[in-house]
Motif scaffolding. Structure first.
Motif, mmCIF file in Angstrom:
data_model
loop_
_atom_site.group_PDB
_atom_site.id
_atom_site.type_symbol
_atom_site.label_atom_id
_atom_site.label_comp_id
_atom_site.label_asym_id
_atom_site.label_seq_id
_atom_site.Cartn_x
_atom_site.Cartn_y
_atom_site.Cartn_z
ATOM 1 N N ALA A 169 -14.792 13.341 44.891
ATOM 2 C CA ALA A 169 -13.990 12.168 45.218
ATOM 3 C C ALA A 169 -14.783 11.177 46.066
ATOM 4 C CB ALA A 169 -12.711 12.582 45.947
ATOM 5 N N MET A 170 -15.552 11.704 47.027
ATOM 6 C CA MET A 170 -16.350 10.809 47.864
ATOM 7 C C MET A 170 -17.487 10.168 47.074
ATOM 8 S SD MET A 170 -14.693 10.660 50.570
ATOM 9 C CE MET A 170 -15.845 9.565 51.420
ATOM 10 N N THR A 223 -15.968 7.308 45.335
ATOM 11 C CA THR A 223 -15.754 6.112 46.165
ATOM 12 C C THR A 223 -17.022 5.267 46.260
ATOM 13 O OG1 THR A 223 -16.367 7.168 48.278
ATOM 14 C CG2 THR A 223 -14.063 7.345 47.579
ATOM 15 N N GLN A 224 -18.179 5.893 46.047
ATOM 16 C CA GLN A 224 -19.435 5.151 46.152
ATOM 17 C C GLN A 224 -19.740 4.311 44.920
ATOM 18 O OE1 GLN A 224 -21.679 8.896 47.197
ATOM 19 N NE2 GLN A 224 -22.623 7.575 48.714
ATOM 20 N N LEU A 225 -19.195 4.700 43.757
ATOM 21 C CA LEU A 225 -19.582 4.017 42.518
ATOM 22 C C LEU A 225 -18.425 3.416 41.734
ATOM 23 C CD1 LEU A 225 -18.702 6.101 40.002
ATOM 24 C CD2 LEU A 225 -20.657 7.370 40.873
ATOM 25 N N ALA A 271 -5.704 5.127 47.718
ATOM 26 C CA ALA A 271 -6.100 6.052 48.774
ATOM 27 C C ALA A 271 -6.671 7.313 48.156
ATOM 28 C CB ALA A 271 -4.918 6.389 49.686
ATOM 29 N N VAL A 272 -7.331 8.113 48.998
ATOM 30 C CA VAL A 272 -7.922 9.389 48.584
ATOM 31 C C VAL A 272 -7.455 10.466 49.551
ATOM 32 C CG1 VAL A 272 -10.082 10.675 48.340
ATOM 33 C CG2 VAL A 272 -9.961 8.302 47.546
ATOM 34 N N VAL A 273 -7.054 11.613 49.008
ATOM 35 C CA VAL A 273 -6.638 12.767 49.814
ATOM 36 C C VAL A 273 -7.680 13.860 49.623
ATOM 37 C CG1 VAL A 273 -4.834 14.472 50.252
ATOM 38 C CG2 VAL A 273 -4.215 12.155 49.482
ATOM 39 N N LEU A 274 -8.171 14.417 50.729
ATOM 40 C CA LEU A 274 -9.237 15.406 50.698
ATOM 41 C C LEU A 274 -8.742 16.707 51.329
ATOM 42 C CD1 LEU A 274 -12.105 13.034 51.900
ATOM 43 C CD2 LEU A 274 -11.492 13.601 49.529
ATOM 44 N N ASP A 289 -18.672 10.453 59.946
ATOM 45 C CA ASP A 289 -19.495 9.572 59.109
ATOM 46 C C ASP A 289 -18.641 8.508 58.434
ATOM 47 O OD1 ASP A 289 -21.699 11.079 59.780
ATOM 48 O OD2 ASP A 289 -21.786 12.180 57.880
ATOM 49 N N MET A 290 -17.481 8.925 57.925
ATOM 50 C CA MET A 290 -16.592 7.980 57.251
ATOM 51 C C MET A 290 -16.109 6.908 58.229
ATOM 52 S SD MET A 290 -14.167 10.624 55.127
ATOM 53 C CE MET A 290 -14.870 12.047 54.284
#
Length: 464
Positions: A176-177, A180-182, A189-192, A410-411
């Protein structure tokens, strides 16, 4: 009449919909995706997606990313009814990552119509790895970045209107992360769930899995030591008894234990017992038996420990659920293992003295795959992140809380709006053990509110 959408053309009733009540209204699709997204003439592969239509008035969709790398989307099926009830207005899409389930696999021996189905067995191993090396250019296209491109492509082709969310579990959080980069499609939203460490985190990568297990295992031992009743079960206290047992195992004084525990390795067995709250609660019992009556361990594991994993074992009822060891080896060696040069001897030396270990660290040393080059997204800083919700167990033996905390930092340093929920006493894969917490957190998060900073296991998941 308006022309049918791509979604309406692609989906049809699933072949297995009548075999399982929870799958009865599911729809399935196979869609061709570029083998190399940046090389349109390099061929394609098939991606399999299952859709559970929204219950009630539709307001959006959520895309569920399975773990691994190597797990199929079917790992969500046993609990899908609860998830749909928590999000009644959302279509739930569950793809099989490239290389897993009913999507294109790395070799013919892993396809559903092969001798052992999607699992590799017996004489299939040699031809499979031969095929993987002979078709190295195709093999190396099964990367994390290309899997993220697949998600982007599937959302664009099959997604509908309204809100759009991504829910990643374990490896699925890393995927998922990367997405988000590409991404080119937008998500709200994103749930992790059980966040993997950042790829530049050299303390919590896969080569340190046993150290992660041991840290959580020692926390369990410390809880026993703090409980007078538990501690009194062991002569001199649990800490002294446990440490002495590990010294004896490492020095070769307890070869008898190999006969009595699953896989012949007590440290691995103890590490495995950290994976559910019920099996984790049995660790003092396992230690007591190992010290005093090791011959009773086989019956103990069969009658007490194995049933504690029924929740995960139930997934095997679905077809084509076999884990892809080839995909796990490819991505592990290429990206998620920071020390692929480790040998089995290195691992043994490094893990001497640990009481809780994982077989994965040694298995990785025997996996030989044609590796792909880490691309520009590897270790790249995050930018323009969507809102993110992280759900993390404080006793997670696979994706540790400390690694998740660093990854979240980091996020946030990149400007990300991140909500962080710690689930007390939860192991890996929070959704399976704390659905009330997850539902409440999702409800708050999806309504632009801050969820509670911590919550607990479901009552049914707490050991009696």
């Amino acid at each position: 009449m308006p022309a049918p959408t791509g979604e309406e053309i692609a989906f049809e009733r699933c072949e297995d919909a009548g075999a399982f009540a929870e799958l009865s209204d599911s729809l399935c699709a196979r869609i061709a995706s570029p083998l190399h997204p940046d090389m349109p003439n390099a061929g394609s592969l098939d991606l399999f997606v299952r859709k559970f239509p929204a219950q009630g008035e539709r307001v959006g969709e959520i895309w569920m990313l399975a773990g691994g790398p190597g797990e199929t989307g079917q790992s969500y099926f046993t609990e899908i009814e609860g998830f749909r009830a928590a999000l009644p207005g959302y279509d739930v899409f569950i793809p099989d990552h490239r290389g897993t389930g009913q999507s294109s696999r790395l070799c013919a021996g892993e396809t559903p119509d092969s001798l052992a189905g999607t699992a590799l067995a017996g004489e299939e191993f040699g031809p499979c790895f031969g095929e993987i090396w002979q078709n190295a250019e195709r093999t190396t296209a099964f990367s994390m970045t290309n899997a993220a491109h697949d998600l982007d492509y599937l959302m664009d082709e099959l997604g509908g209107e309204g809100r759009r969310y991504v829910y990643g579990l374990s490896y699925g959080t890393g995927l998922a992360m990367r997405f988000t980069q590409l991404r080119t499609v937008s998500v709200d939203a994103v749930v992790l769930d059980s966040l993997v460490p950042a790829l530049d985190d050299a303390e919590h990568d896969l080569s340190h899995r046993s150290h992660t297990y041991d840290a959580v295992g020692l926390a369990v031992i410390a809880r026993c030591a703090a409980d007078p009743v538990c501690d009194a079960r062991f002569e001199g206290g649990v800490n002294a008894a446990f440490n002495q047992l590990i010294v004896e195992i490492d020095s070769g004084e307890r070869p008898d234990l190999a006969e009595y525990v699953p896989g012949g390795n007590l440290k691995h067995a103890l590490g495995m017992m950290l994976d559910t709250p019920q099996s984790r609660a049995l660790i003092p019992d396992a230690l007591k038996l190992a010290i005093e009556t090791p011959e009773t361990l086989p019956a103990f594991f069969e009658t007490e420990v194995t049933p504690a994993f029924d929740l995960f074992a139930a997934v095997q009822a679905y077809p084509d659920t076999a884990f892809s060891i080839t995909l796990a080896g490819l991505i592990g060696e290429s990206e998620t293992n920071r020390r692929p040069e480790m040998t089995a001897e290195d691992v043994a030396q490094e893990e001497a003295g640990l009481g809780f270990t994982s077989s994965l660290t040694t298995v990785q040393t025997f996996t030989q795959m044609p590796l792909y080059q880490r691309d520009s997204y590897f270790d790249a800083p995050y930018e323009n992140l969507p809102p993110i919700l992280v759900l993390q167990g404080d006793l997670d033996p696979k994706t540790p809380l400390a690694g998740a905390e660093r990854h979240v930092a980091d996020m946030r340093e990149a400007g990300g709006d991140v909500e962080f929920v710690v689930v007390e006493n939860a192991p890996h894969a929070v959704w399976f053990f704390a659905q009330t917490c997850v539902q409440q957190s999702l409800d708050a998060f999806f309504n632009d509110q801050s969820p509670a900073a911590s919550c607990s296991l479901d009552q049914a998941m707490r050991p009696s």
